[in-house]
Enzyme design. Structure first.
Site, mmCIF file in Angstrom:
data_model
loop_
_atom_site.group_PDB
_atom_site.id
_atom_site.type_symbol
_atom_site.label_atom_id
_atom_site.label_comp_id
_atom_site.label_asym_id
_atom_site.label_seq_id
_atom_site.Cartn_x
_atom_site.Cartn_y
_atom_site.Cartn_z
ATOM 1 N N SER A 1 0.852 -1.179 0.000
ATOM 2 C CA SER A 1 0.000 0.000 0.000
ATOM 3 C C SER A 1 0.889 1.230 0.000
ATOM 4 O O SER A 1 1.984 1.216 0.559
ATOM 5 C CB SER A 1 -0.881 0.002 1.249
ATOM 6 O OG SER A 1 -1.546 1.244 1.390
ATOM 7 N N TYR B 1 -1.442 0.187 10.295
ATOM 8 C CA TYR B 1 -1.514 -0.327 8.927
ATOM 9 C C TYR B 1 -0.298 0.131 8.128
ATOM 10 O O TYR B 1 0.332 -0.665 7.433
ATOM 11 C CB TYR B 1 -2.809 0.165 8.273
ATOM 12 C CG TYR B 1 -3.003 -0.299 6.858
ATOM 13 C CD1 TYR B 1 -3.415 -1.592 6.583
ATOM 14 C CD2 TYR B 1 -2.782 0.562 5.783
ATOM 15 C CE1 TYR B 1 -3.602 -2.025 5.275
ATOM 16 C CE2 TYR B 1 -2.973 0.150 4.480
ATOM 17 C CZ TYR B 1 -3.381 -1.149 4.226
ATOM 18 O OH TYR B 1 -3.566 -1.572 2.937
ATOM 19 N N ALA B 2 0.055 1.409 8.242
ATOM 20 C CA ALA B 2 1.211 1.934 7.514
ATOM 21 C C ALA B 2 2.496 1.240 7.961
ATOM 22 O O ALA B 2 3.349 0.896 7.135
ATOM 23 C CB ALA B 2 1.321 3.446 7.716
ATOM 24 N N ALA B 3 2.648 1.020 9.254
ATOM 25 C CA ALA B 3 3.838 0.336 9.759
ATOM 26 C C ALA B 3 3.912 -1.100 9.252
ATOM 27 O O ALA B 3 4.982 -1.585 8.861
ATOM 28 C CB ALA B 3 3.840 0.356 11.289
ATOM 29 N N ALA B 4 2.776 -1.775 9.225
ATOM 30 C CA ALA B 4 2.741 -3.154 8.738
ATOM 31 C C ALA B 4 3.107 -3.216 7.259
ATOM 32 O O ALA B 4 3.873 -4.086 6.824
ATOM 33 C CB ALA B 4 1.366 -3.771 8.972
ATOM 34 N N LYS B 5 2.579 -2.302 6.466
ATOM 35 C CA LYS B 5 2.856 -2.319 5.026
ATOM 36 C C LYS B 5 4.299 -1.922 4.728
ATOM 37 O O LYS B 5 4.910 -2.444 3.799
ATOM 38 C CB LYS B 5 1.873 -1.418 4.275
ATOM 39 C CG LYS B 5 0.448 -1.944 4.300
ATOM 40 C CD LYS B 5 0.370 -3.358 3.736
ATOM 41 C CE LYS B 5 -1.042 -3.899 3.749
ATOM 42 N NZ LYS B 5 -1.143 -5.219 3.129
#
Length: 108
Positions: A80, A93-97
């Site tokens: 993403s 979410y940003a850290a995971a992506k």
């Protein structure tokens, strides 16, 4: 192989079950837990990272030995723009992506 990616052992058992019949699989998972950083509940942070990042690591760790043995295989992960740009109320979410992008580059 379907279902939850609960543990590395579970995924490895699935790999043994399918053996050489492993086929391309689409894995898309993203629990929606929007919150600003100070308001993220630790269990929500853990759930997002476990689903979006740790689940992919488990799949890679389980399937890579078979790919190396066959001298063939592909790892495709859905990333993403949030992984490189971040997003308001989407830190987990940003850290995971971002981590997913790093994982895939490391596997390559």
């Amino acid at each position: 192989m379907g279902g939850e990616i609960i543990s590395l052992r579970t995924v490895r058992q699935g790999v043994q079950h399918v053996g050489d019949r492993a086929r391309p699989t689409l894995r898309r998972a993203a629990p929606d837990r929007p919150a600003r950083v100070p308001n993220i509940a630790p269990e929500h942070w853990d759930e997002v990272l476990a689903t979006d990042l740790t689940g992919m690591w488990r799949c890679c760790a389980a399937f890579l030995p078979q790919m190396a043995k066959q001298k063939w295989g592909r790892v495709v992960a859905l990333g993403s723009l949030m992984g490189s740009q971040g997003g308001f109320s989407e830190a987990a979410y940003a850290a995971a992506k971002a981590g997913l992008a790093g994982l895939v580059k490391s596997v390559a």
